[in-house]
Motif scaffolding. Structure first.
Motif, mmCIF file in Angstrom:
data_model
loop_
_atom_site.group_PDB
_atom_site.id
_atom_site.type_symbol
_atom_site.label_atom_id
_atom_site.label_comp_id
_atom_site.label_asym_id
_atom_site.label_seq_id
_atom_site.Cartn_x
_atom_site.Cartn_y
_atom_site.Cartn_z
ATOM 1 N N ALA A 20 41.498 52.065 44.329
ATOM 2 C CA ALA A 20 42.511 52.273 43.295
ATOM 3 C C ALA A 20 41.969 51.869 41.922
ATOM 4 O O ALA A 20 42.203 52.549 40.921
ATOM 5 N N VAL A 21 41.203 50.773 41.882
ATOM 6 C CA VAL A 21 40.712 50.238 40.605
ATOM 7 C C VAL A 21 39.190 50.270 40.536
ATOM 8 O O VAL A 21 38.614 50.567 39.502
ATOM 9 N N LYS D 59 35.058 32.995 36.621
ATOM 10 C CA LYS D 59 35.768 34.247 36.936
ATOM 11 C C LYS D 59 35.509 34.599 38.408
ATOM 12 O O LYS D 59 34.382 34.456 38.893
ATOM 13 N N LEU E 18 47.352 48.264 39.326
ATOM 14 C CA LEU E 18 47.120 47.282 40.378
ATOM 15 C C LEU E 18 46.538 47.951 41.619
ATOM 16 O O LEU E 18 47.101 48.927 42.127
ATOM 17 N N GLY E 19 45.409 47.446 42.098
ATOM 18 C CA GLY E 19 44.881 47.854 43.392
ATOM 19 C C GLY E 19 45.218 46.789 44.420
ATOM 20 O O GLY E 19 45.970 45.853 44.128
ATOM 21 N N ALA E 20 44.650 46.884 45.596
ATOM 22 C CA ALA E 20 44.928 45.896 46.635
ATOM 23 C C ALA E 20 44.350 44.530 46.251
ATOM 24 O O ALA E 20 44.972 43.493 46.454
ATOM 25 N N VAL E 21 43.170 44.530 45.651
ATOM 26 C CA VAL E 21 42.476 43.281 45.324
ATOM 27 C C VAL E 21 42.273 43.121 43.825
ATOM 28 O O VAL E 21 42.423 42.044 43.275
ATOM 29 N N MET E 22 41.975 44.210 43.143
ATOM 30 C CA MET E 22 41.650 44.140 41.725
ATOM 31 C C MET E 22 42.738 44.809 40.884
ATOM 32 O O MET E 22 43.571 45.558 41.389
ATOM 33 N N ALA E 23 42.695 44.519 39.587
ATOM 34 C CA ALA E 23 43.606 45.161 38.643
ATOM 35 C C ALA E 23 42.796 45.588 37.432
ATOM 36 O O ALA E 23 41.852 44.897 37.026
ATOM 37 N N GLU E 24 43.169 46.736 36.895
ATOM 38 C CA GLU E 24 42.523 47.225 35.678
ATOM 39 C C GLU E 24 43.494 47.053 34.524
ATOM 40 O O GLU E 24 44.613 47.561 34.562
ATOM 41 N N ALA E 37 38.486 44.215 34.323
ATOM 42 C CA ALA E 37 38.731 44.248 35.766
ATOM 43 C C ALA E 37 38.885 42.814 36.236
ATOM 44 O O ALA E 37 37.907 42.060 36.277
ATOM 45 N N VAL E 38 40.121 42.438 36.533
ATOM 46 C CA VAL E 38 40.406 41.071 36.997
ATOM 47 C C VAL E 38 41.043 41.181 38.385
ATOM 48 O O VAL E 38 41.354 42.269 38.855
ATOM 49 N N THR E 39 41.228 40.056 39.051
ATOM 50 C CA THR E 39 41.881 40.154 40.358
ATOM 51 C C THR E 39 43.373 40.478 40.168
ATOM 52 O O THR E 39 44.002 40.090 39.183
ATOM 53 N N ALA F 60 33.237 45.882 32.450
ATOM 54 C CA ALA F 60 34.655 45.541 32.609
ATOM 55 C C ALA F 60 34.872 44.321 33.501
ATOM 56 O O ALA F 60 35.799 43.532 33.264
#
Lengths: 67, 67, 67, 67, 67, 67
Positions: A20-21, D59, E18-24, E37-39, F60
């Motif tokens: 997804a990301v 991070k 939002l993905g399963a593990v990461m977020a953009e 790109a963070v969790t 990113a």
């Protein structure tokens, strides 16, 4: 390239998995597999696909040595 | 190795430059130069020197693709 | 370990969440939670699961100080 | 702190070494040494010195797991 | 902020995926898009949403120069 | 540029400090200072100097959000 991250190794993309990301890009570099985790956005923007001739690029501060 | 950073490419150290805090390790990887910036502390602890057979290790999230 | 990234803290895995590309590993380190985002590929290759005794490993150039 | 990098471990600075560009900060974290390589500029700006109570901040994408 | 990573640029969140593990997280910084790109865990913990006034924060060792 | 690290912000180099191994490049980005720590080797190879028009480039996965 005129980028300060000058570690560059030529290779061929073996596979692209889109999440997804994030996206996982596996590159064959001289017979060794190198895995890159980039954003899906980047992978799609560059149109990355198996068979592409690419370079893997790594900033020197990210490289570790195992002896 | 049992480390999650599984990108590993075998090579030979060509040069080691020690600064006050950091060290630059240049490794020949299949005919390509890879530069690692590690702490002087690490370089000395591992006793890194020209001619050493090593592996460069890189976490997948640090690898970029240039196409 | 003979890796230049010598920051290592022992801990116990509390949870593993697998996404399509990435995996989130939460480790209890002396009563503090440390979260690692690694590739799903790495998590599966190492067979990471809750309860595993592991070490979190961090390259010095990635560590920040908050004062 | 309201930063997305939420891996934070409390500790005490054991030593500070200043180079021309970088600084090495060694922090005792629960009896384990954690080394941070930050810019000299940051170390001086924060006035980092041995004995300071700090937190090391990392991070999640920079954390590896060794099993 | 009292963090050693002092590169900070103010901006406004344009989108959160939002993905399963990461977020953009896409941030408008002075008319330029910056992608983080963070969790997912961090994004949810901070309650990041479009329209939020934030700062993007980057450790100096992660910045490259293109000339 | 065709690099997967697409975060790019235009700026002007304000100062370059060379250490034995690393170099500190301070860039004015829209009135904000961004500091890059690259290898001295890279700085010299690109001929970085005050006044140069450059772009700062950041992957990113290295960007954090402070809210």
């Amino acid at each position: 390239m005129t980028l300060s991250a000058r570690n560059q190794l030529p290779g061929t993309i073996k596979s692209v998995v889109l999440g997804a990301v994030m996206a996982e890009i596996v590159v064959d570099v001289g017979g060794h597999e190198v895995v890159a985790a980039v954003t899906r956005r980047s992978a799609e923007s560059l149109g990355l696909a198996a068979g592409d001739e690419v370079r893997v690029v790594i900033k020197a501060t990210e490289v570790m040595i195992d002896k």
